[in-house]
Write a protein that holds these residues in place. Structure first.
Motif, PDB file in Angstrom:
ATOM      1  N   LYS A   1       0.841  -1.202   0.000  1.00  8.34           N
ATOM      2  CA  LYS A   1       0.000   0.000   0.000  1.00  8.34           C
ATOM      3  C   LYS A   1       0.876   1.252   0.000  1.00  8.34           C
ATOM      4  CE  LYS A   1      -3.353   2.385   2.943  1.00  8.34           C
ATOM      5  NZ  LYS A   1      -4.138   2.283   4.181  1.00  8.34           N
ATOM      6  N   SER A   2       1.948   1.252   0.795  1.00  7.91           N
ATOM      7  CA  SER A   2       2.809   2.441   0.860  1.00  7.91           C
ATOM      8  C   SER A   2       3.512   2.688  -0.473  1.00  7.91           C
ATOM      9  CB  SER A   2       3.820   2.336   2.004  1.00  7.91           C
ATOM     10  OG  SER A   2       4.740   1.295   1.771  1.00  7.91           O
ATOM     11  N   MET A   3       3.932   1.616  -1.154  1.00  4.91           N
ATOM     12  CA  MET A   3       4.574   1.779  -2.463  1.00  4.91           C
ATOM     13  C   MET A   3       3.574   2.320  -3.481  1.00  4.91           C
ATOM     14  SD  MET A   3       7.020   1.788  -4.598  1.00  4.91           S
ATOM     15  CE  MET A   3       8.461   0.873  -4.143  1.00  4.91           C
ATOM     16  N   LEU A   4       2.349   1.786  -3.495  1.00  3.35           N
ATOM     17  CA  LEU A   4       1.317   2.293  -4.412  1.00  3.35           C
ATOM     18  C   LEU A   4       1.037   3.769  -4.148  1.00  3.35           C
ATOM     19  CD1 LEU A   4      -1.180  -0.712  -4.428  1.00  3.35           C
ATOM     20  CD2 LEU A   4       0.310   0.008  -6.311  1.00  3.35           C
ATOM     21  N   SER A   5       0.970   4.138  -2.880  1.00  4.70           N
ATOM     22  CA  SER A   5       0.727   5.538  -2.514  1.00  4.70           C
ATOM     23  C   SER A   5       1.868   6.429  -3.002  1.00  4.70           C
ATOM     24  CB  SER A   5       0.573   5.654  -0.993  1.00  4.70           C
ATOM     25  OG  SER A   5       0.427   6.995  -0.626  1.00  4.70           O
TER      26      SER A   5
ATOM     27  N   GLU B   1      -3.149  -3.014 -19.728  1.00  3.52           N
ATOM     28  CA  GLU B   1      -1.966  -3.045 -20.584  1.00  3.52           C
ATOM     29  C   GLU B   1      -0.912  -2.092 -20.012  1.00  3.52           C
ATOM     30  OE1 GLU B   1      -1.467  -4.894 -23.388  1.00  3.52           O
ATOM     31  OE2 GLU B   1      -3.400  -5.871 -23.031  1.00  3.52           O
ATOM     32  N   PHE B   2       0.351  -2.439 -20.180  1.00  5.03           N
ATOM     33  CA  PHE B   2       1.453  -1.604 -19.705  1.00  5.03           C
ATOM     34  C   PHE B   2       1.335  -0.197 -20.274  1.00  5.03           C
ATOM     35  CE2 PHE B   2       5.882  -0.066 -19.952  1.00  5.03           C
ATOM     36  CZ  PHE B   2       6.208  -0.123 -18.613  1.00  5.03           C
ATOM     37  N   GLN B   3       0.957  -0.081 -21.539  1.00  9.79           N
ATOM     38  CA  GLN B   3       0.835   1.216 -22.204  1.00  9.79           C
ATOM     39  C   GLN B   3      -0.155   2.133 -21.488  1.00  9.79           C
ATOM     40  OE1 GLN B   3       2.765   2.462 -24.541  1.00  9.79           O
ATOM     41  NE2 GLN B   3       1.611   4.376 -24.609  1.00  9.79           N
ATOM     42  N   GLU B   4      -1.222   1.552 -20.908  1.00 11.69           N
ATOM     43  CA  GLU B   4      -2.208   2.360 -20.184  1.00 11.69           C
ATOM     44  C   GLU B   4      -1.572   3.064 -18.991  1.00 11.69           C
ATOM     45  OE1 GLU B   4      -6.285   0.734 -19.464  1.00 11.69           O
ATOM     46  OE2 GLU B   4      -5.376  -1.080 -20.340  1.00 11.69           O
ATOM     47  N   LEU B   5      -0.570   2.439 -18.411  1.00 12.99           N
ATOM     48  CA  LEU B   5       0.080   2.983 -17.228  1.00 12.99           C
ATOM     49  C   LEU B   5       1.054   4.111 -17.577  1.00 12.99           C
ATOM     50  CD1 LEU B   5      -0.150   2.340 -14.228  1.00 12.99           C
ATOM     51  CD2 LEU B   5       1.766   0.767 -14.481  1.00 12.99           C
ATOM     52  N   ILE B   6       1.733   4.003 -18.713  1.00 15.35           N
ATOM     53  CA  ILE B   6       2.758   4.996 -19.038  1.00 15.35           C
ATOM     54  C   ILE B   6       2.297   6.066 -20.024  1.00 15.35           C
ATOM     55  CG2 ILE B   6       4.635   3.400 -18.535  1.00 15.35           C
ATOM     56  CD1 ILE B   6       5.038   3.133 -21.599  1.00 15.35           C
ATOM     57  N   ALA B   7       1.131   5.896 -20.632  1.00 13.06           N
ATOM     58  CA  ALA B   7       0.644   6.850 -21.626  1.00 13.06           C
ATOM     59  C   ALA B   7       0.403   8.221 -21.001  1.00 13.06           C
ATOM     60  CB  ALA B   7      -0.650   6.335 -22.249  1.00 13.06           C
TER      61      ALA B   7
ATOM     62  N   PRO C   1       9.300   3.202  -9.452  1.00 15.17           N
ATOM     63  CA  PRO C   1       9.104   1.752  -9.400  1.00 15.17           C
ATOM     64  C   PRO C   1       9.905   1.012 -10.466  1.00 15.17           C
ATOM     65  CG  PRO C   1       7.208   2.817 -10.403  1.00 15.17           C
ATOM     66  CD  PRO C   1       8.112   3.912  -9.910  1.00 15.17           C
ATOM     67  N   SER C   2      10.334  -0.182 -10.114  1.00 12.92           N
ATOM     68  CA  SER C   2      11.060  -1.029 -11.060  1.00 12.92           C
ATOM     69  C   SER C   2      10.082  -1.585 -12.098  1.00 12.92           C
ATOM     70  CB  SER C   2      11.720  -2.185 -10.321  1.00 12.92           C
ATOM     71  OG  SER C   2      10.720  -3.059  -9.804  1.00 12.92           O
ATOM     72  N   LEU C   3      10.611  -2.159 -13.153  1.00 20.92           N
ATOM     73  CA  LEU C   3       9.763  -2.804 -14.158  1.00 20.92           C
ATOM     74  C   LEU C   3       8.978  -3.960 -13.543  1.00 20.92           C
ATOM     75  CD1 LEU C   3      11.984  -2.842 -17.356  1.00 20.92           C
ATOM     76  CD2 LEU C   3       9.843  -1.617 -17.011  1.00 20.92           C
ATOM     77  N   GLY C   4       9.605  -4.642 -12.575  1.00 18.21           N
ATOM     78  CA  GLY C   4       8.922  -5.744 -11.896  1.00 18.21           C
ATOM     79  C   GLY C   4       7.688  -5.271 -11.154  1.00 18.21           C
ATOM     80  N   VAL C   5       7.813  -4.138 -10.461  1.00 15.94           N
ATOM     81  CA  VAL C   5       6.676  -3.576  -9.728  1.00 15.94           C
ATOM     82  C   VAL C   5       5.600  -3.121 -10.713  1.00 15.94           C
ATOM     83  CG1 VAL C   5       5.922  -1.641  -8.274  1.00 15.94           C
ATOM     84  CG2 VAL C   5       7.983  -2.938  -7.672  1.00 15.94           C
ATOM     85  N   LEU C   6       5.994  -2.467 -11.795  1.00 14.57           N
ATOM     86  CA  LEU C   6       5.017  -2.044 -12.805  1.00 14.57           C
ATOM     87  C   LEU C   6       4.325  -3.258 -13.425  1.00 14.57           C
ATOM     88  CD1 LEU C   6       6.948   0.877 -14.549  1.00 14.57           C
ATOM     89  CD2 LEU C   6       5.122   1.037 -12.846  1.00 14.57           C
TER      90      LEU C   6
ATOM     91  N   LYS D   1       3.735  -6.125 -11.881  1.00 12.28           N
ATOM     92  CA  LYS D   1       2.758  -6.599 -10.894  1.00 12.28           C
ATOM     93  C   LYS D   1       1.491  -5.742 -10.928  1.00 12.28           C
ATOM     94  CE  LYS D   1       5.803  -8.522  -7.317  1.00 12.28           C
ATOM     95  NZ  LYS D   1       6.198  -8.363  -5.904  1.00 12.28           N
ATOM     96  N   ILE D   2       1.681  -4.439 -11.073  1.00 19.15           N
ATOM     97  CA  ILE D   2       0.529  -3.526 -11.106  1.00 19.15           C
ATOM     98  C   ILE D   2      -0.333  -3.795 -12.334  1.00 19.15           C
ATOM     99  CG2 ILE D   2      -0.164  -1.107 -11.378  1.00 19.15           C
ATOM    100  CD1 ILE D   2       2.320  -0.395  -9.622  1.00 19.15           C
ATOM    101  N   THR D   3       0.289  -3.894 -13.495  1.00 22.56           N
ATOM    102  CA  THR D   3      -0.501  -4.119 -14.717  1.00 22.56           C
ATOM    103  C   THR D   3      -1.195  -5.469 -14.682  1.00 22.56           C
ATOM    104  OG1 THR D   3       1.447  -4.922 -15.923  1.00 22.56           O
ATOM    105  CG2 THR D   3       0.890  -2.583 -16.160  1.00 22.56           C
ATOM    106  N   SER D   4      -0.522  -6.478 -14.172  1.00 23.23           N
ATOM    107  CA  SER D   4      -1.124  -7.804 -14.080  1.00 23.23           C
ATOM    108  C   SER D   4      -2.274  -7.814 -13.069  1.00 23.23           C
ATOM    109  CB  SER D   4      -0.057  -8.824 -13.681  1.00 23.23           C
ATOM    110  OG  SER D   4      -0.618 -10.097 -13.522  1.00 23.23           O
ATOM    111  N   GLY D   5      -2.023  -7.248 -11.896  1.00 19.69           N
ATOM    112  CA  GLY D   5      -3.028  -7.253 -10.842  1.00 19.69           C
ATOM    113  C   GLY D   5      -4.260  -6.422 -11.171  1.00 19.69           C
ATOM    114  N   LEU D   6      -4.062  -5.325 -11.892  1.00 20.88           N
ATOM    115  CA  LEU D   6      -5.196  -4.470 -12.265  1.00 20.88           C
ATOM    116  C   LEU D   6      -5.791  -4.868 -13.619  1.00 20.88           C
ATOM    117  CD1 LEU D   6      -3.924  -0.942 -11.123  1.00 20.88           C
ATOM    118  CD2 LEU D   6      -5.416  -2.536  -9.901  1.00 20.88           C
ATOM    119  N   ARG D   7      -5.144  -5.841 -14.272  1.00 17.91           N
ATOM    120  CA  ARG D   7      -5.582  -6.344 -15.582  1.00 17.91           C
ATOM    121  C   ARG D   7      -5.666  -5.218 -16.623  1.00 17.91           C
ATOM    122  NH1 ARG D   7      -7.788  -9.124 -11.619  1.00 17.91           N
ATOM    123  NH2 ARG D   7      -7.766 -11.378 -11.635  1.00 17.91           N
TER     124      ARG D   7
END
Length: 184
Positions: free
Chosen positions: A34-38, A62-68, A47-52, A54-60
């Motif tokens: 929770k603290s990292m997400l905050s 696409e990676f592009q949605e996160l960085i656009a 965040p590392s690529l690994g953390v990103l 996990k976020i894209t997978s957990g929220l279902r």
């Protein structure tokens, strides 16, 4: 904060909230604390690529949605608040205010050149053009084998398919806003 960190911060918060998730629920779904997400949503974490992942997978999503670049009606950029894209101490600093994207064929950046400083930019390929407006001082731009002196508040346009050079021959810092256009 650089523009990519800002994009991830804004997009993560928007996506999480659009799914009706609290930080606790997002943490449970992604396996990211929770603290990292905050911190990511505040733009204070890198965040590392690994953390990103996990976020894209957990929220279902696409990676592009996160960085656009976030879809917003307006967006204010203060270059000094960004991490410089390029800099050479005592010579120049370059900030990318609005990066080039597939859906937008324009890039906007600011260049500051110290007295006596020079910034050399490689060519950007065919059918590329730059527009610049001097906001402080006087700037000399060399392109296509010719030098052009651009005064305060003057605008200049040139093709950027080959190396071009920005110089400050004055005694005060010079600055310009550059608008780079890809017109393929």
């Amino acid at each position: 904060m650089d523009y990519l960190t800002e994009n991830v911060a804004v997009n993560l918060k928007r996506i999480r909230q659009s799914k009706g998730m609290s930080l606790d629920q997002a943490s449970e779904q992604t396996g990211v604390s929770k603290s990292m997400l905050s911190q990511i949503e505040k733009g204070t974490a890198n965040p590392s690529l690994g953390v990103l992942g996990k976020i894209t997978s957990g929220l279902r999503i696409e990676f592009q949605e996160l960085i656009a670049t976030p879809l917003v009606d307006s967006y204010l950029v203060t270059p000094e608040d960004l991490v410089p894209t390029k800099e050479l101490d005592g010579q120049y600093t370059v900030w990318t205010c609005f990066p080039y994207e597939d859906t937008r064929l324009v890039e906007i950046y600011r260049i500051d050149i110290e007295p006596g400083g020079t910034y050399v930019s490689g060519g950007h390929g065919e059918k590329t053009r730059e527009y610049l407006v001097v906001t402080d001082g006087v700037m000399t731009v060399e392109c296509n084998g010719k030098e052009h002196e651009i005064q305060l508040k003057q605008a200049f346009r040139f093709e950027t398919d080959q190396t071009h050079i920005y110089r400050n021959r004055g005694t005060e810092k010079t600055s310009c806003m550059c608008f780079f256009l890809d017109y393929h």
